[in-house]
Design an enzyme around this catalytic site. Structure first.
Site, short mmCIF file in Angstrom:
data_model
loop_
_atom_site.label_atom_id
_atom_site.label_comp_id
_atom_site.label_asym_id
_atom_site.label_seq_id
_atom_site.Cartn_x
_atom_site.Cartn_y
_atom_site.Cartn_z
N HIS A 52 0.85 -1.20 0.00
CA HIS A 52 0.00 0.00 0.00
C HIS A 52 0.89 1.24 0.00
O HIS A 52 2.08 1.15 0.27
CB HIS A 52 -0.90 0.03 1.25
CG HIS A 52 -0.12 0.20 2.52
ND1 HIS A 52 0.57 -0.84 3.13
CD2 HIS A 52 0.13 1.29 3.28
CE1 HIS A 52 1.18 -0.39 4.20
NE2 HIS A 52 0.95 0.91 4.33
N ASP A 100 0.85 5.29 1.73
CA ASP A 100 0.19 6.00 2.83
C ASP A 100 -0.53 7.23 2.26
O ASP A 100 -0.09 7.81 1.28
CB ASP A 100 1.20 6.41 3.90
CG ASP A 100 1.78 5.17 4.60
OD1 ASP A 100 1.16 4.10 4.56
OD2 ASP A 100 2.89 5.29 5.19
N HIS A 143 4.86 0.11 -0.04
CA HIS A 143 5.56 -0.69 0.98
C HIS A 143 4.65 -1.77 1.54
O HIS A 143 3.43 -1.73 1.36
CB HIS A 143 6.12 0.21 2.08
CG HIS A 143 5.10 1.12 2.73
ND1 HIS A 143 4.59 2.24 2.12
CD2 HIS A 143 4.48 1.06 3.94
CE1 HIS A 143 3.73 2.85 2.92
NE2 HIS A 143 3.63 2.14 4.04
N ARG A 189 7.03 -8.51 15.77
CA ARG A 189 7.54 -7.20 15.37
C ARG A 189 6.51 -6.14 15.75
O ARG A 189 5.31 -6.34 15.56
CB ARG A 189 7.76 -7.19 13.86
CG ARG A 189 8.18 -5.86 13.29
CD ARG A 189 8.58 -6.02 11.82
NE ARG A 189 9.13 -4.77 11.33
CZ ARG A 189 8.41 -3.75 10.89
NH1 ARG A 189 7.10 -3.85 10.84
NH2 ARG A 189 9.00 -2.65 10.48
O1 LIG Z 1 4.96 -1.77 10.29
C1 LIG Z 1 5.58 -1.16 9.43
O2 LIG Z 1 6.80 -1.19 9.32
C2 LIG Z 1 4.82 -0.34 8.40
C3 LIG Z 1 3.47 0.09 8.86
C4 LIG Z 1 2.73 0.80 7.79
O3 LIG Z 1 3.09 0.79 6.64
C5 LIG Z 1 1.49 1.52 8.13
O4 LIG Z 1 1.03 1.47 9.30
O5 LIG Z 1 0.95 2.19 7.21
FE LIG Z 2 2.10 2.31 5.50
#
Ligand SMILES: O=C(O)CCC(=O)C(=O)O
Ligand SMILES: [Fe+2]
Length: 370
Positions: free
Chosen positions: A251, A253, A308, A318
């Site tokens: 996705h 952001d 990403h 994680r």
């Molecule tokens: O957890 C991550 O490293 C990325 C999180 C992410 O892309 C988001 O919350 O939009």
């Molecule tokens: Fe994200």
């Protein structure tokens, strides 16, 4: 009549304008998830195998393999570098993502926030469900917002905060919720001020004039002007077979910038044309910054809104904390272009874009393309 000491505006007028302004929670409520009943994460700790609902097709498993060229890594920028504006601007253009050291956010604050996020996700599922995101709402415990766009579920649980976390935190812990609220509030304050600094550097880099609307908003953002901000706590539990699952599906952001703290466990990857998926390897003390859709629009497409995703670790859970920053929902974002270059996108009001994204995910941008 009473006056606000900073703006000299009558208080009654200020209250009126506050009442008619859309909040980010409201903007999300206006565009609820498509499948409202799909909001409960799995109780991951009780699982020994991957259920079919979370078993991603084999094709995604193949793409989980990383590009192996060790020479290619996400740029690392030191914020105390005298050329920091140029460095950040150039990297936003060429990568759309970088890691930042010497950013001024105290390590102890980041550690306390991560510890409180861990305390939340450690709670038994029965407890976490007390703070389950209500249908149509954007805050609280639940699945990633992008869930309805994929046929399989992600190996993920999350908690979304917009402003105060007190209401949901008091549902999670009947007592002892104040430390969570306090640290999340302090963390958001620090993130907001860092996001403002970086946005300011980037607007200068783009040579956006001081009297442009976005500059005016940013100048007043530090004082009191409304912003769209959200803090997303992410947890990717250990998985018995990580090659078959997806932590967070690909996705981009939505807002201007995302500032991410990731725990020491690997998992975040960005997609880079010509290379494929590259890992964003955790660097102790560094924050990851990435360009979101609104900066892509504002920069007239010069800054890539980086795609990403997150893959899951076989042995360690994680955690990450993503802070999203942008102008308020009623703000109109207009591409900044230098004639004879023509605008690539039409102007769009933030809340309208939130709605387009909620319905169309990555196709939202193409819907405002000229
Ligand atoms: O957890 C991550 O490293 C990325 C999180 C992410 O892309 C988001 O919350 O939009
Ligand atoms: Fe994200």
């Amino acid at each position: 009549m009473l006056q606000n000491s900073k703006t000299n505006k009558p208080i009654s007028l200020l209250c009126q304008s506050i009442n008619i302004m859309t909040t980010l929670s409201q903007a999300y409520r206006d565009h609820p998830l498509i499948h409202l009943h799909h909001i409960v994460p799995l109780d991951f700790d009780s699982l020994r195998t991957v259920p079919d609902s979370h078993d991603w097709p084999h094709s995604s498993y193949d793409t989980l393999k990383l590009h192996t060229n060790g020479d290619v890594s996400i740029p690392l920028i030191d914020m105390s570098d005298p050329n920091v504006a140029m460095l950040i601007g150039n990297v936003c253009k060429t990568w759309g993502v970088f890691q930042l050291t010497n950013h001024g956010v105290p390590t102890s604050l980041v550690e306390r926030a991560e510890a409180e996020a861990g305390r939340l996700f450690d709670l038994p599922m029965t407890r976490k469900l007390k703070a389950l995101r209500a249908p149509g709402d954007a805050t609280g415990y639940g699945l990633p917002r992008i869930t309805p766009f994929f046929s399989k579920y992600m190996w993920h649980e999350g908690f979304t905060i917009m402003g105060s976390s007190a209401e949901h935190a008091s549902q999670l812990w009947s007592s002892n919720y104040q430390p969570f609220c306090d640290v999340m509030e302090e963390y958001q304050k620090n993130m907001k001020s860092l996001a403002e600094k970086i946005t300011h550097l980037i607007l200068n880099f783009l040579k956006i004039p001081d009297d442009a609307e976005i500059s005016n908003w940013l100048h007043s953002a530090g004082a009191a002007a409304a912003c769209s901000t959200a803090l997303q706590l992410n947890c990717y539990p250990r998985c018995p077979d990580p090659t078959r699952v997806m932590g967070l599906a690909p996705h981009t952001d939505t807002f201007l910038l995302t500032i991410l703290h990731q725990s020491s466990t690997c998992g975040l990857q960005i997609f880079r044309d010509g290379f494929g998926w590259l890992p964003v390897t955790p660097v102790a003390g560094a924050l990851v910054l990435n360009v979101g859709d609104l900066f892509h629009i504002l920069s007239n497409g010069r800054f890539p809104n980086v795609l990403h995703r997150v893959v899951v670790d076989p042995t360690r859970r994680r955690l990450s904390m993503a802070y999203f920053f942008g102008p308020p929902p009623d703000f109109c974002v207009t591409p900044f272009n230098n004639p004879p270059e023509s605008p690539r996108f039409r102007s769009v009001v933030v809340k309208e874009y939130v709605g387009l994204k909620a319905k169309n995910l990555e196709c939202a941008l193409s819907m405002i393309e000229i």
